[in-house]
Design a protein around this motif. Structure first.
Motif, short mmCIF file in Angstrom:
data_model
loop_
_atom_site.label_atom_id
_atom_site.label_comp_id
_atom_site.label_asym_id
_atom_site.label_seq_id
_atom_site.Cartn_x
_atom_site.Cartn_y
_atom_site.Cartn_z
N VAL A 318 0.86 -1.17 0.00
CA VAL A 318 0.00 0.00 0.00
C VAL A 318 0.90 1.22 0.00
O VAL A 318 1.67 1.42 0.94
N GLN A 319 0.83 2.02 -1.05
CA GLN A 319 1.72 3.16 -1.17
C GLN A 319 0.98 4.47 -0.87
O GLN A 319 -0.11 4.69 -1.37
N SER A 320 1.63 5.30 -0.08
CA SER A 320 1.18 6.68 0.05
C SER A 320 1.60 7.44 -1.21
O SER A 320 2.38 6.92 -2.03
N LEU A 321 1.13 8.66 -1.37
CA LEU A 321 1.56 9.41 -2.55
C LEU A 321 3.06 9.70 -2.51
O LEU A 321 3.71 9.74 -3.56
N GLN A 322 3.61 9.88 -1.31
CA GLN A 322 5.07 10.05 -1.25
C GLN A 322 5.78 8.80 -1.74
O GLN A 322 6.80 8.89 -2.44
N VAL A 324 4.43 6.65 -3.89
CA VAL A 324 4.09 6.49 -5.30
C VAL A 324 5.06 7.26 -6.18
O VAL A 324 5.62 6.73 -7.14
N PHE A 325 5.29 8.53 -5.82
CA PHE A 325 6.04 9.38 -6.75
C PHE A 325 7.55 9.20 -6.63
O PHE A 325 8.31 9.82 -7.38
N ASP A 327 8.46 5.84 -6.44
CA ASP A 327 8.50 4.46 -6.93
C ASP A 327 9.15 4.47 -8.32
O ASP A 327 8.71 5.22 -9.21
N ILE A 330 6.76 4.27 -11.32
CA ILE A 330 5.97 5.48 -11.60
C ILE A 330 6.87 6.55 -12.22
O ILE A 330 6.44 7.29 -13.12
N ALA A 336 4.48 11.88 -13.03
CA ALA A 336 4.51 13.26 -12.53
C ALA A 336 5.34 14.05 -13.54
O ALA A 336 6.41 13.60 -13.94
N ALA B 147 -3.53 -0.83 -4.46
CA ALA B 147 -2.57 -0.63 -3.37
C ALA B 147 -1.42 0.27 -3.82
O ALA B 147 -1.04 1.22 -3.13
N SER B 153 -4.51 4.32 -0.05
CA SER B 153 -3.96 5.11 1.06
C SER B 153 -4.93 6.19 1.54
O SER B 153 -4.77 6.71 2.65
N HIS B 217 -0.68 17.18 -2.84
CA HIS B 217 0.57 16.54 -2.46
C HIS B 217 1.76 17.22 -3.11
O HIS B 217 2.78 17.48 -2.48
N ASN B 223 1.30 13.89 2.48
CA ASN B 223 0.33 12.90 2.03
C ASN B 223 -1.08 13.33 2.42
O ASN B 223 -1.28 13.86 3.51
#
Lengths: 393, 393
Positions: A318-322, A324-325, A327, A330, A336, B147, B153, B217, B223
């Motif tokens: 489970v990824q937070s947006l922090q 995700v970006f 990763d 991504i 982004a 996820a 999230s 974000h 987040n």
């Protein structure tokens, strides 16, 4: 395969009367594909210009959903403003609006008048409930559409707690369907010269996302049950504990389940009489969950994710947006992007989810300043400067 | 405005190698818009034929996502099957597939070969992570995409409990983006004769639905927080108790909030020093919630919904699917349709969320029997009957 080829919607002119999110998302999708999008704003501008966190006076929310558009200020309460809009519509391919049904007609632009003005015009409406039926006059909002569409009835931990998605899903689904409908109608128009009306309602769009939950309802006449992160029919499936955090695992059939069990050191569990069918595993889901948690406590989350994916078992965290970006996937997908806005530097926003090989989408224009293109667009359309109150821009 | 006009994608031939949901949803959208969709299946058929509740031997899940398609059985592990596919692709406009990246090329159909076969072919891939980056080989599944995209999230009651949506949203978002990309690419092809590759990844699509949560974000580097049914910035907003059940209320600005408060008998609440700004209301959200619940205990849910909507306040109830499909608005919008399947009677399925005025979508064909169109399609393409193992059909 030169990338200098023209974008798919190059030469398509969109007059965009939308504001907030569903409509601007739709017109951004058209702009990303190459259309010239003329965003018509009142002198106060799209309310989103004032929403969300600002940096150096610019809303990044506005910037992120209004790239590839030009801004023209018109006062549509005046005859001059209406005359200017009329002139623009005569030369346009698409009109998009997200007023309540009937509002545009009361402003003087009924569907019949629009067809008379420009028989090739594709007119698109995005609204809450559709223009036929008892609720057409109701005010619409994403949260209400989530509630009324059935979406909330299955989202959330259990039946006592229906829950909205934090994402404005019904706005976005409607905007995306509308873009699909508009481009389809344009292709029809390219053949026979005639436009048509394309209507997309937020409740209908969100309802369509019930997908097989709706199919199951139709065939059984039962309501689907909320199961949180568990699967309503299959076990194991869900979030499991590793030595240092949870991972999501989704073995979609028995072959993949066997790969999972072998990888986590339980290769014979499916021969255990307690767990030798999906029905039994489902009935003993909690017990099975504990067994898997114990087995996975022996290694870290990242190691399990690598090991399971190598073995062919869908797994991730489970990824937070922090997360995700940063990763690497991504990042590799350029989800982004930084777009230069004069006077504001680079503004970061979401990238392009549809990747075209020959004519890739690009941010050709940053989100416009309010009225930035009023003079240029109206002059080119032959509208007299005095007629529009464009001093506002 | 005769409705006998041809559908927008009339004359477009789609070769559909997809299975399960994301791809079949995409190809159904194309079929609903008028394309001829040739669903290529192995002798075992799309696994969804065996999933979900069956009635008289038919999966309503399969029926609901495979209308407007023809079924052709080919064994793509054989030279004969590959030759037949080659012949079909030579005469097609679109190829859609949802294999893992690289699989189609290993079957002998690399992008370079496809372009050589048919330079006008639009080739579309729907996959989990995209074909560039470190995760391209990973198996994909909706739950994992939810996820990893950040979707989970912010979905759910609080930060300790990230939660998937029960709906297969990442499948559906990817399928819908893909349909939009395909029709766009077709329009580009109509001008310059050249197809291209259209790729849509489930994680990217779900991530794009973070919308302004992503904008916030980017500008704050924080987040987003989970707030369940409350709004992260605005109060009041959410589910409130009436005399006989909950209603969802979303006053999107102070003018609408004043209308709400006046209607529920609290016309001066915004002058109360405890609640005279959004910041204060937000800080005292629980207290405010109790006050609204008490005020709304005086009337029934349905009455409040009627009263509030009349006053211009977005309000509605959380509907189960049983509620949804008896809701007069949903009925008026024809969001459930019955399609006759020979030997199975009528099968109920979701209707069309995009309403076209001149060329409305229709269920022209029921979901096909496995291999139902093998003979007709292959004969018309000049493929010899002996070559394909079509006795399987």
């Amino acid at each position: 395969m030169g990338v200098s080829a023209k974008l798919p919607l190059d030469g398509v002119r969109v007059i965009d009367l939308t504001r907030i999110l569903s409509g601007p998302f739709c017109s951004m999708l058209l702009g990303d594909m190459g259309a010239e999008v003329i965003k018509i704003e009142s002198r106060d501008g799209d309310p989103v210009r004032a929403q969300g966190h600002h940096k150096d006076g610019l809303s990044w929310y506005f910037a992120g959903f209004n790239r590839n558009k030009k801004s023209v200020v018109l006062d549509l309460h005046t005859d001059e403003g209406k005359a200017a809009l009329t002139r623009l519509l005569e030369g346009a391919d698409v009109l998009v609006e997200n007023y309540r049904p009937g509002v545009l007609a009361r402003m003087g632009f009924s569907q019949a008048r629009l067809e008379a003005l420009n028989p090739g015009l594709v007119t698109a409406s995005i609204n809450g409930f559709g223009s036929e039926g008892p609720y057409t006059e109701r005010p619409a909002f994403d949260f209400i559409a989530q509630a009324m569409s059935g979406f909330m009835s299955v989202n959330g931990p259990d039946a006592a707690h229906p829950m909205r998605a934090a994402q404005p899903i019904s706005d976005l689904i409607a905007g995306l369907y509308s873009a699909f409908g508009i481009v389809s109608a344009l292709r029809g128009r390219d053949r026979d010269g005639l436009g048509q009306h394309v209507e997309t309602a937020m409740v209908n769009g969100a309802l369509s996302f019930m997908a097989y939950l709706a199919s199951e309802h139709f065939v059984t006449d039962r309501n689907p049950v909320q199961t949180g992160n568990d699967h309503p029919l299959v076990a194991p499936y869900g979030l499991y504990e590793t030595a240092d955090g949870q991972i999501a695992i989704a073995p979609s059939n028995e072959q993949i389940l066997q790969k999972l069990l072998s990888e986590i050191g339980l290769p014979t569990l499916m021969q255990d009489p307690r767990f030798d069918s999906n029905d039994k595993r489902f009935a003993r889901r909690a017990e099975l969950h504990d067994i898997l948690d114990a087995a996975m406590a022996t290694d870290s989350r990242d190691n399990w994710i690598a090991r399971l994916n190598r073995a062919g078992v869908p797994a991730g965290k489970v990824q937070s947006l922090q997360d995700v970006f940063t990763d690497p996937q991504i990042v590799a997908q350029e989800m982004a992007i930084d777009v230069h806005h004069e006077g504001h530097g680079n503004v970061r926003m979401l990238g392009f989810p549809v990747k075209l090989s020959r004519t890739p989408c690009a941010a050709r224009l940053p989100a416009p300043k309010l009225g930035e293109h009023t003079d240029a667009v109206l002059s080119a359309a032959g509208v007299s400067p005095m007629a529009t109150g464009r001093e506002i821009s």
